[in-house]
Enzyme design. Structure first.
Site, mmCIF file in Angstrom:
data_model
loop_
_atom_site.group_PDB
_atom_site.id
_atom_site.type_symbol
_atom_site.label_atom_id
_atom_site.label_comp_id
_atom_site.label_asym_id
_atom_site.label_seq_id
_atom_site.Cartn_x
_atom_site.Cartn_y
_atom_site.Cartn_z
ATOM 1 N N GLY A 105 0.451 -0.957 0.006
ATOM 2 C CA GLY A 105 -0.513 -0.057 -0.442
ATOM 3 C C GLY A 105 0.864 1.422 -0.003
ATOM 4 N N GLU A 108 1.849 1.616 -3.670
ATOM 5 C CA GLU A 108 0.256 2.190 -4.145
ATOM 6 C C GLU A 108 -0.088 3.862 -3.959
ATOM 7 O OE1 GLU A 108 -1.242 -1.112 -2.833
ATOM 8 O OE2 GLU A 108 -2.029 -1.628 -4.290
ATOM 9 N N GLU A 128 2.493 -8.054 -1.274
ATOM 10 C CA GLU A 128 1.328 -9.201 -1.101
ATOM 11 C C GLU A 128 1.291 -9.704 -1.561
ATOM 12 O OE1 GLU A 128 1.618 -5.913 -2.535
ATOM 13 O OE2 GLU A 128 0.746 -4.382 -1.384
HETATM 14 N N1 3HC Z 1 1.795 -3.814 9.150
HETATM 15 C C1 3HC Z 1 1.536 -4.198 10.327
HETATM 16 N N2 3HC Z 1 3.240 -4.502 11.137
HETATM 17 C C2 3HC Z 1 4.053 -4.257 10.373
HETATM 18 C C3 3HC Z 1 3.897 -4.759 8.675
HETATM 19 C C4 3HC Z 1 3.124 -4.065 8.607
HETATM 20 N N3 3HC Z 1 2.506 -3.946 7.230
HETATM 21 N N4 3HC Z 1 5.111 -4.440 8.786
HETATM 22 C C5 3HC Z 1 5.620 -5.022 9.563
HETATM 23 N N5 3HC Z 1 5.544 -4.470 10.977
HETATM 24 C C6 3HC Z 1 5.210 -4.532 11.968
HETATM 25 C C7 3HC Z 1 6.446 -5.844 12.286
HETATM 26 O O1 3HC Z 1 5.257 -7.194 12.771
HETATM 27 C C8 3HC Z 1 7.217 -5.735 13.182
HETATM 28 O O2 3HC Z 1 6.127 -5.996 14.260
HETATM 29 P P1 3HC Z 1 7.271 -6.443 16.287
HETATM 30 O O3 3HC Z 1 8.351 -5.720 16.210
HETATM 31 O O4 3HC Z 1 5.900 -5.889 16.947
HETATM 32 O O5 3HC Z 1 7.923 -7.732 15.945
HETATM 33 C C9 3HC Z 1 7.384 -4.755 13.312
HETATM 34 O O6 3HC Z 1 6.723 -4.215 12.337
HETATM 35 C C10 3HC Z 1 8.841 -4.039 12.895
HETATM 36 O O7 3HC Z 1 9.128 -5.413 11.472
HETATM 37 P P2 3HC Z 1 9.541 -6.079 10.648
HETATM 38 O O8 3HC Z 1 10.614 -6.544 12.001
HETATM 39 O O9 3HC Z 1 10.055 -7.043 9.676
HETATM 40 O O10 3HC Z 1 11.266 -5.505 10.708
HETATM 41 P P3 3HC Z 1 12.382 -4.724 9.207
HETATM 42 O O11 3HC Z 1 12.961 -3.814 9.362
HETATM 43 O O12 3HC Z 1 12.882 -6.105 8.949
HETATM 44 O O13 3HC Z 1 11.795 -4.817 8.056
HETATM 45 C C11 3HC Z 1 9.732 -4.022 6.208
HETATM 46 C C12 3HC Z 1 10.743 -3.798 7.814
HETATM 47 C C13 3HC Z 1 10.734 -4.340 5.243
HETATM 48 C C14 3HC Z 1 8.858 -3.064 6.247
HETATM 49 C C15 3HC Z 1 9.229 -5.508 6.811
HETATM 50 O O14 3HC Z 1 8.979 -5.629 8.075
HETATM 51 C C16 3HC Z 1 8.113 -5.755 5.657
HETATM 52 O O15 3HC Z 1 8.157 -6.136 4.966
HETATM 53 N N6 3HC Z 1 6.933 -5.542 6.294
HETATM 54 C C17 3HC Z 1 5.658 -5.994 5.059
HETATM 55 C C18 3HC Z 1 5.342 -5.289 4.309
HETATM 56 C C19 3HC Z 1 4.450 -6.042 3.362
HETATM 57 O O16 3HC Z 1 4.151 -7.242 3.573
HETATM 58 N N7 3HC Z 1 3.503 -5.008 3.081
HETATM 59 C C20 3HC Z 1 2.122 -5.057 2.151
HETATM 60 C C21 3HC Z 1 1.314 -4.937 2.900
HETATM 61 S S1 3HC Z 1 -0.483 -5.734 2.567
HETATM 62 C C22 3HC Z 1 -0.899 -4.267 1.844
HETATM 63 O O17 3HC Z 1 -0.075 -3.828 2.191
HETATM 64 C C23 3HC Z 1 -2.236 -4.542 1.286
HETATM 65 C C24 3HC Z 1 -2.123 -3.723 0.662
HETATM 66 O O18 3HC Z 1 -2.368 -3.204 -1.240
HETATM 67 C C25 3HC Z 1 -4.196 -2.852 0.324
#
Ligand code: 3HC
Length: 694
Positions: A105, A108, A128
């Site tokens: 997002g 996006e 995603e």
């Molecule tokens: N939502 C909620 N919490 C999230 C999150 C998210 N999208 N991404 C990360 N977090 C949280 C983690 O659970 C973690 O929580 P904690 O400290 O309580 O365990 C904290 O943030 C830190 O995350 P990381 O330990 O993974 O930190 P890094 O620095 O190693 O990595 C990152 C950062 C690369 C951003 C990694 O967290 C990541 O890949 N996050 C997910 C990204 C993702 O999948 N985005 C797509 C989401 S779905 C979406 O966007 C749908 C849209 O199309 C509508």
């Protein structure tokens, strides 16, 4: 700075409104962020002194995606679409200023802005798919319009990231900002105003998708490729469908299709499983009695004992991240052989273009061989990786105790021996810990960190951090025979062995397990690792089927014959009529009645005893939480991620159903099927492992 919501501020910098998001840790698009963007855009739109808007983030990254913790809960207004409409249809130019990782997002959001700038180190992606989803806010429709169809397929279905160089080339970003990002973005915005640049909307740009219109073969090929590399996963295919819709349908219809696919995946079990794994992996790092701020010991030099497959793989893990390693063998020939394997592995990786030959040399220069433990006097951590023999391990640890400096961590890569007993051979059991790698150690991501009775907290904290540093996923477990993974695996092994003697064939069982999503079934796996592990030729008297196969020289792939036959040089298992006969003869000799066994029974008998053992493991406190067991099975044994791990899967099936089946098998086959007390309790209370609290 004026506060708009708890997590969004706005300030004016000479005619440019800067909407600043501060929603740690990763600026996810939580309700406060969405509301802040909506109110900020409205305020900027209504303020005549504002001529342009910059959207930027504080902290370590630009928006890293939707807030995953909100998924599956009742939606909260305003939705992302409201914010996006205001941004895209703004009469004033909106510029995204990105740093860190603009993901999901986040990307996006940037794509509904009219212009995009970033720091030189920013990364962009639509991950995603890794959560079993597709982008749900226009990503599949806008991305191909900027980066082209093939790249959009790869980013959406593959879930990878691109850097600034590529993003600039493709036009995903308009300018790279050196120095202060917000100041640079404001200057860029002023340029846009001064030059009267148009309000560009990606949704209206079709030039990069034109050529793919009506070309079904592009998408058919992608489906085939991802069907192979991501076998069993639904989301990559849905991502391809959505990009195809971007090409062949109007923008509005494409968005509708994207929403439909997104909602279907979001409410399905695969995405639930993959989201579970995302959080499970992060949860696994947290140890209730070893807080995150526990002081750690330095690990700047590592000593490894044994240059076999495991020792060599562990040495490579260290060298990959720049940690110097000394690796010890008992003679020069074995040492040379082990180092040779490391070099060949690296050279293979280089030949596939993943690292350079320069990297090969740099990494090999960090791995130094030795023939004496005395060389370990200055290392910070030792990892013993010799074969599984308690006496030998104790002898080695007693020597290490004398040689190693005080405070050095003494680790054992045992796959199941008692760490407390190994530690008892030293005068410093607090420094002793299990570091159980999985084969091949340079590939498999799991590291079972085994805590002994006396292991010190800083040794645990350091070992967990070391695991992450060498890019593993460490899971802390307690001492028991086989720890978590192998202890559960043994249950499956017991039942699958029994079933081939009762009438199922190895290929039938392997197919059921393969179709469930594992890379291979237990018999193909045995052939790969070798049937003779732990088998002694001199002592073998044909008592078990395995004895007979080994006595017949069927040791697995290495002899082109095991449970299956193999053509020389091929790893493809071919069902063996000879093995079938050996099984039948053996069963007849032992008076084991033969029957037809259904695929359903095979699956239940393979998985339910593992789940029951997992419950027992939790009850005993060997694993901290059910989700840790899931992480262990996913990263150590290739459990399909889209099934979330054995404990998550058990909750999906329903513990009551599993419990009842166990009772049925117990009545028929005896107490080996007795449900564990925890399984019984949760099943009777109508609960799942998700409800387990210590
Ligand atoms: N939502 C909620 N919490 C999230 C999150 C998210 N999208 N991404 C990360 N977090 C949280 C983690 O659970 C973690 O929580 P904690 O400290 O309580 O365990 C904290 O943030 C830190 O995350 P990381 O330990 O993974 O930190 P890094 O620095 O190693 O990595 C990152 C950062 C690369 C951003 C990694 O967290 C990541 O890949 N996050 C997910 C990204 C993702 O999948 N985005 C797509 C989401 S779905 C979406 O966007 C749908 C849209 O199309 C509508």
């Amino acid at each position: 700075m004026a506060k708009i919501t708890e997590v969004v501020d706005m300030e004016k910098q000479g005619g440019v409104a800067v909407i600043m998001i501060n929603n740690p840790p990763v600026n996810a698009l939580s309700v406060g962020v969405r509301k802040g963007m909506v109110d900020g855009m409205k305020a900027a739109g209504g303020d005549d002194s504002v001529k342009a808007v910059v959207i930027a983030c504080g902290g370590r990254t630009f928006i890293a995606g939707a807030d995953i913790t909100e998924f599956g809960k009742a939606p909260q207004e305003p939705g992302l679409d409201v914010a996006f409409d205001l941004i895209e249809n703004s009469a004033k130019p909106v510029i995204a200023a990105m740093h860190g990782t603009a993901l999901g997002g986040g990307l996006e959001t940037a794509m509904v802005c009219h212009y995009r700038v970033s720091t030189p180190s920013a990364k962009f992606g639509q991950p995603e798919v890794n959560l079993g989803l597709i982008p749900g806010a226009g990503g599949t429709q806008r991305l191909p319009r900027i980066v082209g169809v093939q790249k959009a397929i790869d980013l959406c279905a593959g879930g990878g990231q691109i850097g600034v160089e590529e993003a600039l080339k493709e036009g995903l970003i308009d300018e790279m900002i050196e120095g202060d990002l917000v100041a640079g973005a404001v200057a860029f915005a002023k340029k846009v105003i001064a030059e009267g640049r148009p309000l560009r909307k990606i949704r209206d740009r079709n030039e990069k998708i034109e050529a793919a219109k009506g070309k079904a073969e592009i998408f058919a090929e992608a489906r085939k490729a991802y069907g192979k590399s991501k076998r069993g996963f639904e989301a990559p295919q849905a991502n391809i469908d959505a990009v195809e819709a971007a090409v062949n349908q109007s923008f509005e219809d494409g968005i509708k299709k994207e929403r439909e696919l997104f909602m279907k995946l979001m409410t399905g079990s695969q995405s639930a499983a993959q989201r579970h794994v995302f959080f499970a992996e992060r949860e696994c790092a947290k140890i209730p009695d070893v807080p995150a701020d526990t002081p750690q010991l330095p690990v700047n030099k590592v000593g490894i004992i044994g240059a076999g497959t495991m020792g060599g793989g562990i040495a490579m893990n260290c060298a990959n991240v720049g940690i110097p390693v000394k690796i010890m063998e008992v003679n020069q020939q074995l040492l040379d052989k082990g180092l040779g394997v490391c070099r060949r592995n690296y050279e293979n990786t280089a030949s596939r273009g993943r690292i350079t030959m320069d990297d090969v040399e740099k990494r090999m220069s960090l791995i130094k061989g030795t023939l004496t433990l005395d060389d370990f006097a200055d290392v910070d951590m030792v990892i013993e990786a010799v074969y599984e023999n308690m006496d030998l391990k104790k002898e080695i640890f007693a020597k290490l105790d004398k040689i190693c400096k005080p405070g050095a961590i003494l680790g054992s890569n045992t796959s199941g021996l008692n760490i407390n007993e190994i530690a008892s051979a030293t005068s410093r059991p607090e420094s002793v810990i299990g570091l159980h790698f999985f084969s091949p150690a340079n590939v498999m991501r799991l590291l079972e960190v085994v805590r002994g009775e006396k292991t010190a907290k800083n040794v645990i904290a350091t070992s967990m951090a070391f695991g992450r540093r060498i890019q593993k996923i460490p899971a802390l477990v307690g001492v028991c025979q086989g720890f978590v993974g192998n202890r559960m695996l043994r249950q499956r092994g017991r039942e699958t062995q029994k079933m081939i003697l009762e009438g199922a064939l190895p290929q039938q069982i392997d197919k059921v397990i393969f179709d469930f999503g594992f890379a291979m079934g237990p018999f193909a796996m045995s052939d790969l690792s070798g049937l003779d592990i732990g088998w002694k030729r001199g002592e073998s008297k044909g008592e078990t089927l395995r004895d007979r196969l080994c006595e017949a020289g069927r040791l697995g792939q290495k002899t082109n014959a095991g449970y299956y036959d193999y053509q020389p040089g091929s790893r493809t298992p071919i069902p063996s009529p000879l093995v079938e006969k050996m099984i039948k003869d053996y069963a007849a000799e032992k008076n084991i009645p033969q029957r037809a066994i259904t695929d359903d029974e095979i699956l239940e008998k393979s998985l339910y005893p593992m789940i029951n053992e997992g419950a027992q493991i939790l009850e005993e406190g060997i694993a901290i939480r059910p989700s840790d067991i899931d992480v262990i099975w996913i990263y150590g044994y290739n459990w399909p991620i889209y099934r979330g791990g054995p404990m998550f899967y058990a909750d999906l099936v329903g513990l009551k159903k599993i419990y009842d089946k166990m009772l049925e098998f117990q009545a028929r086959e005896g107490d080996i099927w007795k449900p564990s007390a925890l399984l019984e309790k949760l099943a009777k209370e109508g609960k799942g492992f998700k409800d387990f609290r210590r």
